[in-house]
Design a protein around this motif. Structure first.
Motif, short mmCIF file in Angstrom:
data_model
loop_
_atom_site.label_atom_id
_atom_site.label_comp_id
_atom_site.label_asym_id
_atom_site.label_seq_id
_atom_site.Cartn_x
_atom_site.Cartn_y
_atom_site.Cartn_z
N VAL A 1 0.88 -1.18 0.00
CA VAL A 1 0.00 0.00 0.00
C VAL A 1 0.91 1.22 0.00
CG1 VAL A 1 -1.74 1.27 1.30
CG2 VAL A 1 -1.78 -1.24 1.30
N VAL A 2 0.64 2.15 -0.90
CA VAL A 2 1.51 3.34 -1.00
C VAL A 2 0.79 4.54 -0.37
CG1 VAL A 2 2.82 4.82 -2.57
CG2 VAL A 2 2.40 2.41 -3.19
N GLY A 3 1.42 5.13 0.64
CA GLY A 3 0.83 6.30 1.31
C GLY A 3 1.03 6.18 2.82
N GLY A 4 0.70 7.28 3.56
CA GLY A 4 0.93 7.25 5.00
C GLY A 4 -0.20 7.84 5.81
N GLY A 5 -1.35 8.08 5.15
CA GLY A 5 -2.48 8.69 5.86
C GLY A 5 -3.50 7.65 6.30
N GLY B 1 -6.82 -11.57 4.55
CA GLY B 1 -5.98 -12.77 4.60
C GLY B 1 -4.55 -12.60 4.11
N ALA B 2 -4.14 -11.37 3.76
CA ALA B 2 -2.76 -11.19 3.28
C ALA B 2 -1.77 -11.49 4.42
CB ALA B 2 -2.56 -9.76 2.78
N LYS B 3 -0.69 -12.21 4.06
CA LYS B 3 0.31 -12.53 5.10
C LYS B 3 1.27 -11.35 5.28
CE LYS B 3 0.32 -17.53 4.50
NZ LYS B 3 0.10 -17.98 3.11
N ASN B 4 1.69 -10.78 4.14
CA ASN B 4 2.64 -9.65 4.22
C ASN B 4 1.98 -8.40 3.65
OD1 ASN B 4 4.77 -11.53 4.92
ND2 ASN B 4 4.65 -12.14 2.77
N VAL B 5 1.84 -7.41 4.50
CA VAL B 5 1.29 -6.13 4.02
C VAL B 5 2.34 -5.06 4.29
CG1 VAL B 5 -0.54 -4.42 4.28
CG2 VAL B 5 -1.07 -6.85 4.51
N TYR B 6 2.83 -4.45 3.20
CA TYR B 6 3.83 -3.39 3.33
C TYR B 6 3.17 -2.04 3.14
CZ TYR B 6 6.84 -7.38 2.44
OH TYR B 6 7.43 -8.62 2.50
N LEU B 7 3.41 -1.13 4.06
CA LEU B 7 2.95 0.23 3.88
C LEU B 7 4.16 1.05 3.45
CD1 LEU B 7 0.16 1.88 5.52
CD2 LEU B 7 2.23 3.19 5.66
N ILE B 8 4.14 1.53 2.23
CA ILE B 8 5.31 2.22 1.66
C ILE B 8 5.06 3.72 1.74
CG2 ILE B 8 6.67 2.53 -0.43
CD1 ILE B 8 5.84 -0.32 -1.24
N TYR B 9 5.88 4.40 2.56
CA TYR B 9 5.66 5.83 2.79
C TYR B 9 6.97 6.59 2.58
CZ TYR B 9 4.31 10.14 5.22
OH TYR B 9 4.05 11.45 5.54
N ARG B 10 6.88 7.69 1.86
CA ARG B 10 8.11 8.37 1.45
C ARG B 10 8.76 9.23 2.53
NH1 ARG B 10 6.41 13.44 -2.06
NH2 ARG B 10 4.61 14.06 -0.85
N ILE C 1 -0.34 -7.31 -5.21
CA ILE C 1 -1.33 -6.23 -5.31
C ILE C 1 -0.65 -4.93 -4.89
CG2 ILE C 1 -3.47 -5.30 -4.33
CD1 ILE C 1 -4.48 -8.12 -3.98
N VAL C 2 -0.98 -3.86 -5.58
CA VAL C 2 -0.52 -2.54 -5.15
C VAL C 2 -1.77 -1.67 -4.95
CG1 VAL C 2 0.77 -0.45 -5.76
CG2 VAL C 2 1.68 -2.71 -6.39
N VAL C 3 -1.87 -1.05 -3.79
CA VAL C 3 -2.98 -0.13 -3.54
C VAL C 3 -2.40 1.28 -3.43
CG1 VAL C 3 -4.88 0.50 -2.00
CG2 VAL C 3 -4.31 -1.92 -2.34
N MET C 4 -2.86 2.17 -4.30
CA MET C 4 -2.36 3.54 -4.29
C MET C 4 -3.24 4.39 -3.38
SD MET C 4 0.28 4.19 -6.02
CE MET C 4 1.35 3.32 -7.16
N ALA C 5 -2.65 4.91 -2.32
CA ALA C 5 -3.41 5.73 -1.35
C ALA C 5 -2.65 7.03 -1.14
CB ALA C 5 -3.58 4.97 -0.04
N ILE C 6 -2.42 7.75 -2.24
CA ILE C 6 -1.58 8.96 -2.13
C ILE C 6 -2.41 10.25 -2.19
CG2 ILE C 6 0.50 7.85 -3.03
CD1 ILE C 6 -0.21 9.23 -5.76
#
Ligand code: FAD
Ligand code: SF4
Length: 512
Positions: free
Chosen positions: A334-338, A352-361, A435-440
């Motif tokens: 998931v891209v974003g930090g809000g 059910g995702a095992k690995n969820v990465y929150l990618i924040y700049r 999967i990529v979720v854009m939350a910017i």
């Protein structure tokens, strides 16, 4: 003076109430609400922490200026129904705000108790009061009050000089909350149109209905509530709560016309032609932004808006009873930090995702999400990947396979006041992901404004409105995210409230 000091120091000794909640390991397996809410005892004990300041700061920290000290005082006396009425004088969505407002940046940030100790848990108390109305098994109030008051003897002689005996006489166990349609002008039958049923639209509609106007809300979706129903997940804001708040607004006489897309079904001018004396636009910021990097068109890339709408509004988490599909995978980025990014990441965990990465700049300090949601996301196993920015989404056979990122460092502050993230040369790396979720971020949907060219917009497409909600078009007002860009529920409500007052003034005087 000495006595007052003793009272204060005794209050500081009472620890801030903690809300019981589902354990992280359990809650990632369901969509039920994370927190259970305060018990009666905990709520009353928490209210006892309030210093009943002569010049309270908390109200000035609240964008809709709730009389916080006043409602907390009523909680202390166990007059919960009246406490709710007190909140509703200023806020028609207390159960929502008690759950999702960033209190740490608002009322609790300026609470005077917070100078030396943890601030009063104002949000938790607001939620308690709003929820209490619903509960069937009301407690034995006298016993509870005696118990609570006895446990905190020094607080008996509080700054209001109401001792225990006085308080007992104030308790009225039969005082159930009744909906008060406080019509200011019951003979008023003038029509006002409100476009959008998010917090801005609902608040504006509720306020106008209280003034006696005949209000119709036009909502594009099949359910009213805006982001409260399609964005914020069930585990943070149960939809039954939103429904109840919508019902309350309806009980004030507001009509809600769903599946009505203004700009398609009717234009603003056509609404004016139908006899609406004024129009309020609260259409929010529902158009998702993308990064414009390679690979964003691959299968498996979602905007947060679509991902959350599928799961929340369209109930994809109940598939196949509900027939909305959403892709599930072991690894999601998931891209974003809000709040939107945090909601997406925590939703992915529950799917059910095992690995969820929150990618924040930027770093954790700059994250705009609510502190509580960041804490909850970490507990639930969301992996925070700070100071990292995607540069490309790579795929195989049309589907996402990995995301290529670059490491960032913080430079000088930018226009938002936060330190600007700067890419570190030659630091690219890849994260395998399905999967990529854009939350910017999100911008305004142009559907309505395209058909109303006389409403001025800024360069981002947001409607330009002044402090009191007036747009460039006579009789048309706007507020909430459509004006400010993505902000908060309470700010949207504040804008709806102010606009309602201005609309009333405009209709009464005819002066623009
Ligand atoms: P919205 O809530 O967006 O409502 C606008 C409504 O207008 C929608 O129902 C839309 O369908 C309707 N509409 C749009 N165009 C038309 C049209 N042409 N005709 C008819 N109807 C139309 N804020 C917080 O304070 N705390 C949080 O924890 C928080 N979490 C969030 C999580 C997510 C996932 C998201 C997306 C936002 C979150 N926010 C949070 C922000 C907050 O929800 C918004 O600031 C707020 O909802 C804005 O209210 P609004 O009434 O302006 O717009
Ligand atoms: Fe109570 Fe804090 Fe408000 Fe003072 S500022 S009245 S302590 S909530």
């Amino acid at each position: 003076m000495v006595e007052e000091r003793n009272v204060k120091s005794a209050k500081i000794k009472i620890p801030r109430a903690k809300m019981p909640e589902q354990h992280a390991l359990q809650r990632v397996k369901n969509f039920n609400e994370v927190e259970f809410g305060l018990t009666v005892d905990d709520a009353v004990r928490e209210s006892m922490r309030c210093l009943m300041c002569k010049k309270p700061k908390c109200t000035s920290g609240c964008p809709v200026e709730i009389d916080i000290k006043g409602f907390i005082d009523l909680v202390r006396q166990k007059r919960f129904s009246e406490a709710l009425e007190k909140i509703r004088e200023k806020n028609s969505l207390p159960a929502v705000c008690g759950r999702v407002c960033p209190q740490e940046d608002q009322c609790e940030k300026v609470c005077i108790l917070g100078i030396k100790d943890d601030p009063v848990a104002i949000g938790k108390l607001e939620r308690f009061v709003a929820d209490f109305e619903e509960k069937d098994n009301k407690p034995d109030l006298e016993t509870d009050v005696r118990h609570t008051v006895d446990s905190f003897k020094p607080d008996d002689k509080d700054i209001n000089n109401s001792n225990y005996e006085d308080r007992k006489t104030l308790i009225n166990p039969d005082n159930n909350y009744k909906n008060k349609n406080t019509l200011i002008n019951p003979d008023n039958s003038l029509k006002v149109a409100v476009i959008g049923s998010g917090p801005a639209g609902l608040t504006c509609a509720g306020e106008l209905a209280r003034m006696g106007y005949r209000v119709t809300v036009f909502e594009a979706l099949h359910e009213p509530g805006g982001v409260l129903v399609y964005g914020i997940p069930e585990f943070r804001l149960p939809k039954s709560i939103v429904k109840k708040e919508v019902e309350y607004v309806k009980s004030l006489g507001v009509e809600i016309s769903i599946n009505s897309v203004i700009g398609k079904t009717f234009t603003v001018d056509e609404l004016m032609g139908q006899g609406f004396k004024s129009v309020f636009i609260g259409t929010g910021a529902g158009l998702p932004y993308f990064m414009n990097i390679l690979g964003e068109n691959l299968n498996g890339v979602y905007s947060a808006n679509e991902y959350l709408t599928r799961v929340n509004l369209m109930k994809a988490y109940l598939f196949p009873e509900w027939d909305t599909p959403v892709k599930k995978a072991d690894t999601i980025s998931v891209v974003g930090g809000g709040n939107v990014a945090l909601d997406s990441a925590r939703t992915a965990k529950r799917l059910g995702a095992k690995n969820v990465y929150l990618i924040y700049r930027r770093s954790e300090v700059e994250m705009p999400g609510r502190i509580e949601e960041i804490k909850h996301a970490k507990e639930e196993g969301v992996e925070m990947t700070f100071l990292t920015n995607p540069v490309e989404i790579c795929g195989r056979d049309g589907w996402v396979e990995k995301i290529r990122c670059i490491k960032m460092e913080l430079g000088e502050p930018d226009e938002s006041g936060r330190r600007r993230p700067v890419p570190i040369p030659d630091s690219e790396f890849e994260i395998a992901t399905e999967i990529v979720v854009m939350a910017i971020g999100q911008g305004p949907n142009p559907l309505l404004t395209r058909t109303s060219p006389d409403i001025n917009l800024n360069k981002r497409g947001n409607i330009i409105a002044d402090q009191i909600g007036k747009t460039s078009k006579k009789g048309v007002f706007a507020g909430g995210d459509i004006v400010t860009g993505s902000a908060t529920v309470i700010l949207a409500m504040g804008a709806g409230k102010v606009a309602a007052r201005t609309i009333n003034e405009y209709i009464e005087t005819g002066v623009w």
